[in-house]
Design an enzyme around this catalytic site. Structure first.
Site, PDB file in Angstrom:
ATOM      1  N   ALA A  11       0.842  -1.205   0.000  1.00 26.18           N
ATOM      2  CA  ALA A  11       0.000   0.000   0.000  1.00 26.18           C
ATOM      3  C   ALA A  11       0.871   1.247   0.000  1.00 26.18           C
ATOM      4  CB  ALA A  11      -0.936  -0.012   1.214  1.00 26.18           C
ATOM      5  N   VAL A  91       5.156  -4.226  -4.087  1.00 25.32           N
ATOM      6  CA  VAL A  91       5.996  -4.024  -2.895  1.00 25.32           C
ATOM      7  C   VAL A  91       7.313  -3.357  -3.305  1.00 25.32           C
ATOM      8  CG1 VAL A  91       4.967  -6.008  -1.749  1.00 25.32           C
ATOM      9  CG2 VAL A  91       7.094  -6.302  -3.010  1.00 25.32           C
ATOM     10  N   GLU A 162       4.335   0.163 -13.854  1.00 24.68           N
ATOM     11  CA  GLU A 162       3.641   1.426 -13.623  1.00 24.68           C
ATOM     12  C   GLU A 162       4.488   2.570 -14.163  1.00 24.68           C
ATOM     13  OE1 GLU A 162       0.436   1.886 -12.466  1.00 24.68           O
ATOM     14  OE2 GLU A 162       1.158   3.657 -13.506  1.00 24.68           O
ATOM     15  N   LYS A 222      10.267  -0.987 -18.942  1.00 22.36           N
ATOM     16  CA  LYS A 222      10.137  -0.128 -17.764  1.00 22.36           C
ATOM     17  C   LYS A 222      11.506   0.423 -17.353  1.00 22.36           C
ATOM     18  CE  LYS A 222       8.813   1.490 -13.745  1.00 22.36           C
ATOM     19  NZ  LYS A 222       7.890   2.546 -13.464  1.00 22.36           N
ATOM     20  N   ALA A 225      12.618   2.964 -20.034  1.00 22.86           N
ATOM     21  CA  ALA A 225      11.914   4.260 -20.004  1.00 22.86           C
ATOM     22  C   ALA A 225      12.527   5.140 -18.915  1.00 22.86           C
ATOM     23  CB  ALA A 225      10.421   4.041 -19.747  1.00 22.86           C
ATOM     24  N   VAL A 272      19.249  20.461  -9.310  1.00 21.74           N
ATOM     25  CA  VAL A 272      20.291  20.027  -8.372  1.00 21.74           C
ATOM     26  C   VAL A 272      20.548  18.517  -8.477  1.00 21.74           C
ATOM     27  CG1 VAL A 272      18.533  19.934  -6.572  1.00 21.74           C
ATOM     28  CG2 VAL A 272      20.917  20.062  -5.902  1.00 21.74           C
ATOM     29  N   GLY A 275      16.022  12.704  -8.220  1.00 16.75           N
ATOM     30  CA  GLY A 275      15.868  11.784  -7.097  1.00 16.75           C
ATOM     31  C   GLY A 275      14.701  10.863  -7.384  1.00 16.75           C
ATOM     32  N   CYS A 278      12.880   5.524  -8.320  1.00 14.92           N
ATOM     33  CA  CYS A 278      13.023   4.702  -9.527  1.00 14.92           C
ATOM     34  C   CYS A 278      14.288   4.921 -10.336  1.00 14.92           C
ATOM     35  CB  CYS A 278      11.825   4.919 -10.449  1.00 14.92           C
ATOM     36  SG  CYS A 278      10.355   4.095  -9.860  1.00 14.92           S
ATOM     37  N   LYS A 281      17.675   3.478  -9.042  1.00 13.09           N
ATOM     38  CA  LYS A 281      17.530   2.029  -8.843  1.00 13.09           C
ATOM     39  C   LYS A 281      17.441   1.291 -10.182  1.00 13.09           C
ATOM     40  CE  LYS A 281      13.502   0.278  -7.995  1.00 13.09           C
ATOM     41  NZ  LYS A 281      12.168   0.139  -7.395  1.00 13.09           N
ATOM     42  N   ARG A 348      12.497   9.671  -1.108  1.00 16.06           N
ATOM     43  CA  ARG A 348      13.495   8.655  -1.458  1.00 16.06           C
ATOM     44  C   ARG A 348      14.494   9.194  -2.487  1.00 16.06           C
ATOM     45  NH1 ARG A 348       9.551   3.631  -2.510  1.00 16.06           N
ATOM     46  NH2 ARG A 348       8.198   5.359  -3.112  1.00 16.06           N
TER      47      ARG A 348
HETATM   48  C1  UDX Z   1       9.648   8.413 -12.735  1.00 17.45           C
HETATM   49  C2  UDX Z   1       9.061   8.256 -14.141  1.00 17.45           C
HETATM   50  O1  UDX Z   1       8.813   9.559 -14.704  1.00 17.45           O
HETATM   51  C3  UDX Z   1       7.790   7.432 -14.084  1.00 17.45           C
HETATM   52  O2  UDX Z   1       7.298   7.204 -15.392  1.00 17.45           O
HETATM   53  C4  UDX Z   1       8.076   6.101 -13.398  1.00 17.45           C
HETATM   54  O3  UDX Z   1       6.877   5.362 -13.247  1.00 17.45           O
HETATM   55  C5  UDX Z   1       8.700   6.325 -12.037  1.00 17.45           C
HETATM   56  O4  UDX Z   1       9.864   7.150 -12.146  1.00 17.45           O
HETATM   57  P1  UDX Z   1       9.097   9.955 -10.637  1.00 17.45           P
HETATM   58  O5  UDX Z   1      10.410   9.483 -10.120  1.00 17.45           O
HETATM   59  O6  UDX Z   1       7.907   9.848  -9.754  1.00 17.45           O
HETATM   60  O7  UDX Z   1       8.707   9.173 -11.976  1.00 17.45           O
HETATM   61  O8  UDX Z   1       9.218  11.501 -11.048  1.00 17.45           O
HETATM   62  P2  UDX Z   1       9.842  12.264 -12.327  1.00 17.45           P
HETATM   63  O9  UDX Z   1       8.890  13.320 -12.699  1.00 17.45           O
HETATM   64  O10 UDX Z   1      10.245  11.339 -13.386  1.00 17.45           O
HETATM   65  O11 UDX Z   1      11.129  12.984 -11.706  1.00 17.45           O
HETATM   66  C6  UDX Z   1      12.262  12.267 -11.269  1.00 17.45           C
HETATM   67  C7  UDX Z   1      13.338  13.220 -10.810  1.00 17.45           C
HETATM   68  O12 UDX Z   1      13.914  13.929 -11.900  1.00 17.45           O
HETATM   69  C8  UDX Z   1      12.855  14.296  -9.836  1.00 17.45           C
HETATM   70  O13 UDX Z   1      13.798  14.474  -8.817  1.00 17.45           O
HETATM   71  C9  UDX Z   1      12.745  15.528 -10.694  1.00 17.45           C
HETATM   72  O14 UDX Z   1      12.882  16.715  -9.955  1.00 17.45           O
HETATM   73  C10 UDX Z   1      13.916  15.321 -11.642  1.00 17.45           C
HETATM   74  N1  UDX Z   1      13.764  16.053 -12.915  1.00 17.45           N
HETATM   75  C11 UDX Z   1      12.769  15.708 -13.779  1.00 17.45           C
HETATM   76  C12 UDX Z   1      14.645  17.080 -13.238  1.00 17.45           C
HETATM   77  O15 UDX Z   1      15.561  17.396 -12.463  1.00 17.45           O
HETATM   78  N2  UDX Z   1      14.506  17.730 -14.434  1.00 17.45           N
HETATM   79  C13 UDX Z   1      13.518  17.411 -15.331  1.00 17.45           C
HETATM   80  O16 UDX Z   1      13.452  18.046 -16.395  1.00 17.45           O
HETATM   81  C14 UDX Z   1      12.610  16.375 -14.988  1.00 17.45           C
HETATM   82  P1  ADP Z   2       6.445   1.855  -3.975  1.00 16.37           P
HETATM   83  O1  ADP Z   2       6.949   3.244  -4.276  1.00 16.37           O
HETATM   84  O2  ADP Z   2       7.015   0.821  -4.904  1.00 16.37           O
HETATM   85  O3  ADP Z   2       4.957   1.786  -3.861  1.00 16.37           O
HETATM   86  P2  ADP Z   2       6.631   1.763  -1.061  1.00 16.37           P
HETATM   87  O4  ADP Z   2       7.805   1.509  -0.196  1.00 16.37           O
HETATM   88  O5  ADP Z   2       5.949   3.089  -1.016  1.00 16.37           O
HETATM   89  O6  ADP Z   2       7.092   1.420  -2.564  1.00 16.37           O
HETATM   90  O7  ADP Z   2       5.516   0.672  -0.761  1.00 16.37           O
HETATM   91  C1  ADP Z   2       5.710  -0.710  -0.692  1.00 16.37           C
HETATM   92  C2  ADP Z   2       4.821  -1.272   0.436  1.00 16.37           C
HETATM   93  O8  ADP Z   2       4.867  -2.691   0.372  1.00 16.37           O
HETATM   94  C3  ADP Z   2       5.274  -0.896   1.851  1.00 16.37           C
HETATM   95  O9  ADP Z   2       4.207  -0.247   2.520  1.00 16.37           O
HETATM   96  C4  ADP Z   2       5.603  -2.261   2.519  1.00 16.37           C
HETATM   97  O10 ADP Z   2       5.216  -2.307   3.888  1.00 16.37           O
HETATM   98  C5  ADP Z   2       4.762  -3.217   1.687  1.00 16.37           C
HETATM   99  N1  ADP Z   2       5.227  -4.622   1.677  1.00 16.37           N
HETATM  100  C6  ADP Z   2       6.454  -5.080   1.339  1.00 16.37           C
HETATM  101  N2  ADP Z   2       6.490  -6.435   1.383  1.00 16.37           N
HETATM  102  C7  ADP Z   2       5.241  -6.864   1.738  1.00 16.37           C
HETATM  103  C8  ADP Z   2       4.631  -8.150   1.945  1.00 16.37           C
HETATM  104  N3  ADP Z   2       5.311  -9.296   1.762  1.00 16.37           N
HETATM  105  N4  ADP Z   2       3.341  -8.191   2.348  1.00 16.37           N
HETATM  106  C9  ADP Z   2       2.642  -7.036   2.514  1.00 16.37           C
HETATM  107  N5  ADP Z   2       3.145  -5.794   2.321  1.00 16.37           N
HETATM  108  C10 ADP Z   2       4.432  -5.695   1.938  1.00 16.37           C
END
Ligand code: UDX
Ligand code: ADP
Length: 465
Positions: A11, A91, A162, A222, A225, A272, A275, A278, A281, A348
């Site tokens: 969740a 998860v 996603e 994924k 992208a 700057v 972050g 995704c 990682k 994160r």
């Molecule tokens: C990203 C992907 O966009 C999304 O499709 C995937 O599912 C998850 O990872 P997210 O990390 O939530 O999404 O945000 P995103 O808008 O991509 O920004 C990532 C980082 O890049 C942020 O820290 C943002 O500030 C930075 N960023 C983004 C820049 O510094 N400059 C830009 O022009 C765009």
């Molecule tokens: P994401 O950004 O991928 O959604 P999060 O860390 O926000 O990652 O959420 C992942 C969630 O999955 C956490 O709330 C964690 O407690 C839960 N989780 C991880 N492993 C299990 C599991 N085996 N059963 C139930 N919940 C889990």
């Protein structure tokens, strides 16, 4: 096959908003989101929608519409698995912090735990959907566990990565550019499973935006992208450093190159540093996989995107130190923003964490204000790095609930997140309350720098001479 009951394990930032939108758009499907974290589930069930564990614009309305109707949050993991025809695994898959692949490979222990739990709690056939970002060929491991540890029932594994970005998650889910579903196209069971998931999304996504591929293509798409997007940020950030030593202006360069339709204007904002959970990682995963197949040049190529990002965070911190006469020890520095981007409370891999850590190593007093991130999260982000002990962190790092208080008596204000409200602050009032010369370090290029200079600030901005 028409799906009537969905269970989502996890969740978090992905599972919560995604399932809320599925429940909103598919009122006849019962969606249960489960998590073993009781506090998180309680927060999802909180009557006060301001207390939801994830902050996303518009999420509160979607939850208000569906919760209690066909959207449920629970810690009863086994029960929800047992009931469901389709199970999403959502998860966390952080980078490994130990052992083989440390610092690069994804830690799949939560995924494996989920697979084992699904196998044990299932006594009817199920479709299992990988939603978390996973290294290529994870589905293989999940399939192996389900097929061998289960009660003899049949599982179909789909990959459905996603693509939502935090801060715009609800909009992205409502109007997805595409939905990607990877499955076994060679068997009748595989094709039926794909169609079942297509049936869920086609409640609101046009059919031509739902792409179906084999599982491995879906998993690799994924990672790719995210690697491409991160590469754009590192590329523009690399040029920002060049702009600073020439007469070029990075925003002008971005506009000029972005006007080329082949390049496109999005994701060209120098900052700057990127972050989020995704980008880093996923690239590390790509690097790890490439190296494990002996593809050194491919691995080195993508690794450079991360090195550039680390460099950008480091040079921002160094710029602050240099401008404050090479010493920040005992000096108050205000941070506006801690989240990794605006409109989320997620921190994160936020650049703010690493810039703060650098300054804390120089014994600066960092005062943080963020509109949505809570104080315990900020302290825990710094403690997690283990650069110094907790008491020292607490004595050097303070969290303010008011931006003007954070800036008062400071030597410098640094913008770490591009929250809109920072633009409309009373900067004259902030200037009057600061030590002189008052300096602003705009790590997101969001402020009106000419106006700040007219007030009397010294301004440093990314990619500006
Ligand atoms: C990203 C992907 O966009 C999304 O499709 C995937 O599912 C998850 O990872 P997210 O990390 O939530 O999404 O945000 P995103 O808008 O991509 O920004 C990532 C980082 O890049 C942020 O820290 C943002 O500030 C930075 N960023 C983004 C820049 O510094 N400059 C830009 O022009 C765009
Ligand atoms: P994401 O950004 O991928 O959604 P999060 O860390 O926000 O990652 O959420 C992942 C969630 O999955 C956490 O709330 C964690 O407690 C839960 N989780 C991880 N492993 C299990 C599991 N085996 N059963 C139930 N919940 C889990």
């Amino acid at each position: 096959m028409k799906i009537r009951k969905i269970c989502c394990i996890g969740a978090g930032y992905v599972g919560g908003p995604t399932m809320a939108v599925i429940a909103q758009k598919c009122p006849e499907i019962k969606v249960t989101v489960v998590d073993f974290n009781q506090a998180r589930i309680d927060a999802w069930n909180d009557e006060n929608l301001d207390n939801l564990p994830v902050y996303e614009p518009g999420l509160d309305q979607v939850v208000a519409e569906a919760r209690g109707r066909n959207l449920f949050f629970s810690t009863a993991v086994d029960k929800a698995i047992h009931e469901a025809e389709m199970i999403f695994i959502s998860v966390n898959t952080p980078t490994k912090t130990y052992g083989e692949g440390k610092g690069q490979a994804a830690d799949l222990k939560w995924i494996e735990l989920c697979a084992r739990q699904i196998a044990a709690a299932s006594d009817t056939d199920k479709i299992v959907v990988e939603k978390s970002t996973l290294p290529v060929r994870t589905a293989e491991a999940v399939t192996d566990i389900l097929d061998n540890a289960g009660n003899g029932v049949k599982f179909q594994i789909l990959s459905n990565p996603e693509f939502l970005a935090e801060g715009t998650a609800i909009e992205d889910l409502h109007k997805a550019d595409r939905v990607l579903i990877g499955g076994d196209l060679n068997t009748q069971g595989g094709r039926e499973a794909i169609e079942a998931l297509v049936g869920v999304y086609s409640h609101w996504i046009p059919r031509d935006r739902i792409l179906t591929t084999n599982v491995w293509s879906s998993e690799l798409s994924k990672l790719t992208a995210n690697a491409y997007l991160a590469q754009r940020v590192s590329s523009i950030n690399a040029l920002s450093e060049l702009c600073e030593v020439t007469e070029a202006d990075i925003d002008e360069v971005s506009r000029a190159i972005g006007a080329d339709s082949r390049i496109g204007g999005k994701f060209l904002k120098a900052s700057v540093g990127f972050g989020g959970s995704c980008f880093q990682k996923d690239i590390l995963n790509l690097v790890y996989i490439s190296r494990s197949y002996g593809l050194t040049e491919v691995a080195d190529y993508w690794e450079q995107v991360i090195k550039m990002n680390d460099h950008q965070k480091g040079r921002f911190a160094k710029k602050i130190i240099k401008s404050l006469y090479n010493t920040v020890s005992g000096k108050k520095i205000a941070f506006l923003g801690w989240a990794f981007k605006k409109d989320t409370n997620d921190t994160r891999e936020s650049a703010a964490i690493y810039v703060a850590d650098h300054l804390l190593c120089e014994k600066a007093n960092v005062h943080v204000f963020d509109p949505k991130v809570k104080a315990p999260q900020i302290q825990s982000d710094i403690n997690y790095l283990q650069s110094r002990n907790q008491e020292e962190n607490e004595s050097l790092l303070s969290i303010d609930t008011d931006p003007y208080g954070a800036c008062r008596d400071s030597h410098a204000v640094a913008i770490l997140t591009e929250w809109d409200e920072f633009k409309t602050y009373d900067w004259q009032k902030i200037y009057d309350s600061m030590l002189k010369p008052a300096q602003v370090f705009d790590g997101r290029n969001i402020l009106d720098h000419d106006a700040l200079r007219t007030i009397g600030f010294r301004v440093y901005a990314i990619g500006k001479a």
